[in-house]
Scaffold this motif. Structure first.
Motif, PDB file in Angstrom:
ATOM      1  N   GLN A  16       7.801 -47.858  27.654  1.00  0.00           N
ATOM      2  CA  GLN A  16       8.518 -47.081  26.630  1.00  0.00           C
ATOM      3  C   GLN A  16       7.582 -46.756  25.473  1.00  0.00           C
ATOM      4  N   MET A  17       6.772 -47.729  25.063  1.00  0.00           N
ATOM      5  CA  MET A  17       5.820 -47.475  23.973  1.00  0.00           C
ATOM      6  C   MET A  17       4.739 -46.488  24.414  1.00  0.00           C
ATOM      7  N   MET A  18       4.280 -46.615  25.664  1.00  0.00           N
ATOM      8  CA  MET A  18       3.298 -45.671  26.195  1.00  0.00           C
ATOM      9  C   MET A  18       3.898 -44.263  26.254  1.00  0.00           C
ATOM     10  N   LYS A  19       5.158 -44.167  26.605  1.00  0.00           N
ATOM     11  CA  LYS A  19       5.826 -42.867  26.661  1.00  0.00           C
ATOM     12  C   LYS A  19       5.838 -42.224  25.281  1.00  0.00           C
ATOM     13  N   MET A  20       6.137 -43.007  24.248  1.00  0.00           N
ATOM     14  CA  MET A  20       6.155 -42.468  22.886  1.00  0.00           C
ATOM     15  C   MET A  20       4.766 -41.989  22.480  1.00  0.00           C
ATOM     16  N   ARG A  21       3.727 -42.747  22.839  1.00  0.00           N
ATOM     17  CA  ARG A  21       2.356 -42.325  22.535  1.00  0.00           C
ATOM     18  C   ARG A  21       2.016 -41.041  23.303  1.00  0.00           C
ATOM     19  N   ALA A  22       2.403 -40.992  24.564  1.00  0.00           N
ATOM     20  CA  ALA A  22       2.124 -39.818  25.390  1.00  0.00           C
ATOM     21  C   ALA A  22       2.818 -38.580  24.828  1.00  0.00           C
ATOM     22  N   GLN A  23       4.051 -38.721  24.347  1.00  0.00           N
ATOM     23  CA  GLN A  23       4.761 -37.586  23.746  1.00  0.00           C
ATOM     24  C   GLN A  23       3.972 -37.038  22.567  1.00  0.00           C
ATOM     25  N   GLU A  24       3.448 -37.931  21.732  1.00  0.00           N
ATOM     26  CA  GLU A  24       2.663 -37.512  20.572  1.00  0.00           C
ATOM     27  C   GLU A  24       1.378 -36.804  21.007  1.00  0.00           C
ATOM     28  N   VAL A  25       0.709 -37.344  22.015  1.00  0.00           N
ATOM     29  CA  VAL A  25      -0.547 -36.760  22.491  1.00  0.00           C
ATOM     30  C   VAL A  25      -0.304 -35.376  23.085  1.00  0.00           C
ATOM     31  N   PHE A  26       0.694 -35.246  23.952  1.00  0.00           N
ATOM     32  CA  PHE A  26       0.953 -33.950  24.576  1.00  0.00           C
ATOM     33  C   PHE A  26       1.425 -32.918  23.553  1.00  0.00           C
ATOM     34  N   LYS A  27       2.167 -33.358  22.546  1.00  0.00           N
ATOM     35  CA  LYS A  27       2.577 -32.439  21.475  1.00  0.00           C
ATOM     36  C   LYS A  27       1.345 -31.937  20.727  1.00  0.00           C
ATOM     37  N   LYS A  28       0.427 -32.852  20.404  1.00  0.00           N
ATOM     38  CA  LYS A  28      -0.815 -32.480  19.713  1.00  0.00           C
ATOM     39  C   LYS A  28      -1.621 -31.489  20.553  1.00  0.00           C
ATOM     40  N   LEU A  29      -1.624 -31.674  21.878  1.00  0.00           N
ATOM     41  CA  LEU A  29      -2.375 -30.816  22.778  1.00  0.00           C
ATOM     42  C   LEU A  29      -1.629 -29.526  23.149  1.00  0.00           C
ATOM     43  N   ASN A  30      -0.415 -29.375  22.608  1.00  0.00           N
ATOM     44  CA  ASN A  30       0.411 -28.195  22.894  1.00  0.00           C
ATOM     45  C   ASN A  30       0.729 -28.033  24.380  1.00  0.00           C
ATOM     46  N   VAL A  31       1.060 -29.138  25.032  1.00  0.00           N
ATOM     47  CA  VAL A  31       1.366 -29.125  26.458  1.00  0.00           C
ATOM     48  C   VAL A  31       2.814 -29.555  26.654  1.00  0.00           C
ATOM     49  N   GLN A  32       3.571 -28.724  27.351  1.00  0.00           N
ATOM     50  CA  GLN A  32       4.954 -29.073  27.657  1.00  0.00           C
ATOM     51  C   GLN A  32       4.976 -30.005  28.857  1.00  0.00           C
ATOM     52  N   VAL A  33       5.691 -31.123  28.699  1.00  0.00           N
ATOM     53  CA  VAL A  33       5.761 -32.108  29.766  1.00  0.00           C
ATOM     54  C   VAL A  33       7.185 -32.580  29.993  1.00  0.00           C
ATOM     55  N   SER A  34       7.419 -32.999  31.212  1.00  0.00           N
ATOM     56  CA  SER A  34       8.605 -33.762  31.555  1.00  0.00           C
ATOM     57  C   SER A  34       8.083 -35.187  31.694  1.00  0.00           C
ATOM     58  N   LEU A  35       8.494 -36.070  30.801  1.00  0.00           N
ATOM     59  CA  LEU A  35       7.898 -37.399  30.691  1.00  0.00           C
ATOM     60  C   LEU A  35       8.921 -38.475  31.032  1.00  0.00           C
ATOM     61  N   HIS A  36       8.522 -39.387  31.908  1.00  0.00           N
ATOM     62  CA  HIS A  36       9.405 -40.453  32.378  1.00  0.00           C
ATOM     63  C   HIS A  36       8.656 -41.778  32.267  1.00  0.00           C
ATOM     64  N   HIS A  37       9.377 -42.856  31.975  1.00  0.00           N
ATOM     65  CA  HIS A  37       8.748 -44.182  31.996  1.00  0.00           C
ATOM     66  C   HIS A  37       9.516 -45.062  32.972  1.00  0.00           C
ATOM     67  N   THR A  38       8.775 -45.941  33.643  1.00  0.00           N
ATOM     68  CA  THR A  38       9.388 -46.753  34.684  1.00  0.00           C
ATOM     69  C   THR A  38       8.527 -47.958  35.016  1.00  0.00           C
TER      70      THR A  38
END
Length: 93
Positions: A16-38
């Motif tokens: 969950q914490m990695m997902k939050m970091r990934a959301q921030e990184v992809f937003k900074k990179l201007n990349v639209q993602v479908s992000l899941h954690h498991t």
């Protein structure tokens, strides 16, 4: 849209914490993602459904036979490392 999964041993706190970091990184990179954690078990069984898998370096070995790109992180909480490895992976055009 890029399909990304982040995974940890149980699929609870760390992923969950990695997902939050990934959301921030992809937003900074201007990349639209479908992000899941498991959990690592679920991620390895559904790996081919994703374009990118982000895990700790210790868990990379669980994804030997997948078409998805796999990124292993030394520090799973480091946005800088995550960003660097995403860019190095070539997943973003």
């Amino acid at each position: 849209m890029l399909k990304v999964v982040v995974a940890c041993g149980c699929g609870m706190g760390s992923s969950q914490m990695m997902k939050m970091r990934a959301q921030e990184v992809f937003k900074k990179l201007n990349v639209q993602v479908s992000l899941h954690h498991t959990s690592i078990d679920e991620a390895s069984s559904s790996a081919n459904e994703y374009d990118l898998i982000i895990v700790s370096e210790a868990l990379v070995r669980n994804f030997k036979n997948t078409k998805a790109k796999v990124i292993g992180l030394k520090n799973i909480m480091s946005k800088a490392e995550m960003e660097q490895k995403i860019l190095e992976s070539g997943i973003i055009e």
